[in-house]
Write an enzyme that holds these catalytic residues in place. Sequence first.
Site, short mmCIF file in Angstrom:
data_model
loop_
_atom_site.label_atom_id
_atom_site.label_comp_id
_atom_site.label_asym_id
_atom_site.label_seq_id
_atom_site.Cartn_x
_atom_site.Cartn_y
_atom_site.Cartn_z
N TRP A 116 21.63 -48.59 51.13
CA TRP A 116 21.48 -49.39 52.36
C TRP A 116 21.78 -50.85 52.16
CZ3 TRP A 116 17.79 -53.17 53.73
CH2 TRP A 116 16.75 -53.39 52.81
N ASP A 166 5.10 -46.09 58.20
CA ASP A 166 5.44 -47.47 57.83
C ASP A 166 4.21 -48.34 58.01
OD1 ASP A 166 7.01 -49.84 57.21
OD2 ASP A 166 8.76 -48.65 57.76
N TRP A 179 16.37 -49.04 63.18
CA TRP A 179 15.01 -49.56 62.99
C TRP A 179 14.57 -50.22 64.28
CZ3 TRP A 179 13.02 -47.95 58.53
CH2 TRP A 179 13.89 -47.65 57.49
N THR A 180 13.28 -50.13 64.59
CA THR A 180 12.90 -50.47 65.97
C THR A 180 11.95 -51.66 66.09
OG1 THR A 180 11.12 -48.87 65.86
CG2 THR A 180 13.22 -48.08 66.75
N GLU A 181 11.98 -52.57 65.12
CA GLU A 181 11.10 -53.74 65.26
C GLU A 181 11.28 -54.41 66.62
OE1 GLU A 181 12.95 -53.10 62.58
OE2 GLU A 181 12.04 -53.87 60.73
N ARG A 228 7.79 -48.57 64.07
CA ARG A 228 7.64 -49.95 64.57
C ARG A 228 7.37 -49.90 66.07
NH1 ARG A 228 10.92 -50.67 60.08
NH2 ARG A 228 9.68 -51.77 58.53
N ASP A 258 11.79 -48.14 49.16
CA ASP A 258 12.38 -49.46 49.40
C ASP A 258 11.31 -50.54 49.44
OD1 ASP A 258 11.39 -48.22 51.79
OD2 ASP A 258 12.26 -49.86 52.94
N GLU A 259 11.75 -51.76 49.24
CA GLU A 259 10.97 -52.96 49.51
C GLU A 259 9.50 -52.82 49.11
OE1 GLU A 259 13.50 -54.63 53.30
OE2 GLU A 259 11.85 -53.27 53.74
N HIS A 317 5.54 -50.15 52.16
CA HIS A 317 5.56 -49.77 53.59
C HIS A 317 4.42 -48.81 53.91
CE1 HIS A 317 9.22 -51.80 54.96
NE2 HIS A 317 9.75 -51.51 53.79
N PHE A 346 22.35 -50.06 63.11
CA PHE A 346 22.55 -50.17 64.55
C PHE A 346 21.40 -50.94 65.22
CE2 PHE A 346 25.43 -46.12 64.84
CZ PHE A 346 26.37 -46.76 64.04
N ASP A 347 20.53 -51.55 64.39
CA ASP A 347 19.55 -52.47 64.99
C ASP A 347 20.12 -53.89 65.06
OD1 ASP A 347 19.46 -52.51 62.15
OD2 ASP A 347 17.36 -53.14 62.10
#
Length: 707
Positions: A403, A197, A479-481, A168, A330-331, A267, A429-430
């Site tokens: 998760w 991703d 995660w770094t969005e 991200r 995932d997703e 993703h 931790f986001d």
Amino acid sequence: MKKLSYLIVAALLLSACAKEQLPQANYDIVPQPKELTVNEEKPFELSPKTVIRYEDGLQREAQFLSEYVNDIMGFAMEIQEYQGQTDGIVLKLSPDDFDQAEAYEINVTPKQVTIKGTDASGVFYGIQTLRKSLPISQLSTANCKLPTAIINDHPTFPYRGMHLDPCRHFIPLDSVKVYIDMLAMHNMNQFHFHLSDDQGWRIEIKKYPELTEIGAYRNGTVVGHNGNLYDTIRHGGFYTQDELRDLIQYAAERHINIIPEIDLPGHMQAALATYPQLGCTGGPYEVWRRWGVSEEVLCAGNEEAMLFLEDVLNEVMDIFPSPYIHIGGDECPKVRWEQCLKCQAKIKELGIKGDERFSKEDYLQSYVMNRMAKVVEARGRRVIGWDEILEGNVSETAIIMSWRGTEGGIEAARKGHDVIMAPSSYLYFDYYQSEDIANEPSCIGGYLPVERVYSFQPLPNELTPEQQKHIIGVQANIWTEYIASFRHVQYMAMPRMDALAELQWNNPEERDFDAFVERCRKMAQLYDLYHYNYAKHIFNPQVWTDTVAPNLATRKPITLREQPNEQYAYEGSKVLNDGELGRSSYNSGRWLGFWGKTLDAVIDLEQPAEMTHARFRALVNKGAWIYNPSEAKVLVSDDGENFREVAQQSIPISTWSDKDGIFTYELEFEPITAKFVEVVVKGHDLPEDHDGFGHPAWVFVDEIEVW
Ligand code: TNX
């Protein structure tokens, strides 16, 4: 002569004092060692003359110790091979002395310090413990004392990990190395590196060079929480295979394995932007400029797409020696597959049928996952997948990363899968670590203070001891969005990763949060020394004034005609008039959340009272689908049965250019005397420019006041 002897005495006294005041090591560190016995003998004195002596195979460990001492004490120590000397710091391998892997013992005597490990990892963790125990003073270069002690230590979980998402927002290689240093300092042994991703492909694949030429860059990024504004800054980057090999070596020296993740078959939009023929519609696709879950996924019915994945995984395994390969899972929305002729033909060909639990498309995903698992297993590795891969018929050898809470992990352990616990509710931790979000850097949302991380129990009570053995470890994810710099990554990581380190290393019975905070203070000195950024909330707890003045409604009997959503019901109706205010996080237990339902609260004032005002607060967090109400009404009644409306307000929907936050809605009316008050709050539907268009918006309400 006399004068001279005075001087000598003074000098002797001074040096004695200086000795007395030598800084002392302190073994109260993170993670706390399992067994520590300090005794009263004369302490060991560590000085620039102290030699590090190592047994065969531990030379790199000796260098680490020397580097760490240099960082902290400001002097370099000499390193020599151990030949039975009785002084210095000795590093030894002694597998027969231990029952557990990665175990170590430190024995500090007045003359010698011995760090003995069952393997080199054990010795390395002993070195970490010694390093963290050293006194950190900016004045250093002086000697220091190590109290004589015996430390016996080993980890509780064999898998101790942290994840990082450079997709991200790209994270340069040097920063990733610092991240690995941070993991090593916390006795972690697994680094989960999320390399692909929708928003960027980050690993060079020689067979598909366009993946990084095209897929590693996006032409702008959505502003804020998925609104309709974009910046036009090209963003991206990737790691070459040489860089990754260097990184793997760097981590291995620190006894850390790097687990690469290729997130499939969802993703994958960055790969689709590169090779549109691998998607169901054929595109065109762009490297995604938004956050969230993309409906554009790899076409499961397209053999070329499957061969592409196999090639990619094989190259990934050529680079990474990791015993685990993460294949995501995932997703993965199924909307394209439902409409795709190739996917439907594949479903037919494989004889897949849906059932009451899962759709045929869910089973199609299992086909993809299991096919890729075979590729991985053919090379003697094991696959890890996110807990969604349980939706279908996943092979039992797959390790499940739980998760979405711990439920997936529990189900998986019951079925005999090995499990890594990484529930978002404790280990993402986001999420925010403070409720004072106006003073926090940008964030995805949520609320996860250090205390909550520390309270996590990795071994669910629902499992038998036999099943609990399948929980091989614990991991936190970053995660770094909304995290665009490595300084910010560090801030999100620490000190929550200290709490995580104790969950991974220690036994649950040993947890005492206040004592932990004290140990963190010591860690913080080390962070300062290394110029690591970290959050300081636990060191200066915030005192909130978060109660409202007592009013007619406070703590009176209150009933709800429609119930809040189960997930956000907490202690029920009384949350609304307990006098305590909700803050910015919607899941603190102080807000009630309604989805597609009306908040309709009846408060019994217990005796008739005159009133002219009612008010309540609502939360807006558009990225989390939480909007302001559409309408508010106040009604009154004398008997609790017949109500008449006294005030009404219509409220326009918040737009992306409006701020998120807490809003107060106040309704004023002619003075009226009544025994019952009813407050009705309705929600909006999500607007067209929202990802959740077509669904209702959430309404979160707290503290109804009447006066
Ligand atoms: C869910 S965790 C995701 C990620 C997001 C994250 C944000 C998981 C397997 N998928 O794609 O970045 O939430 O917290």
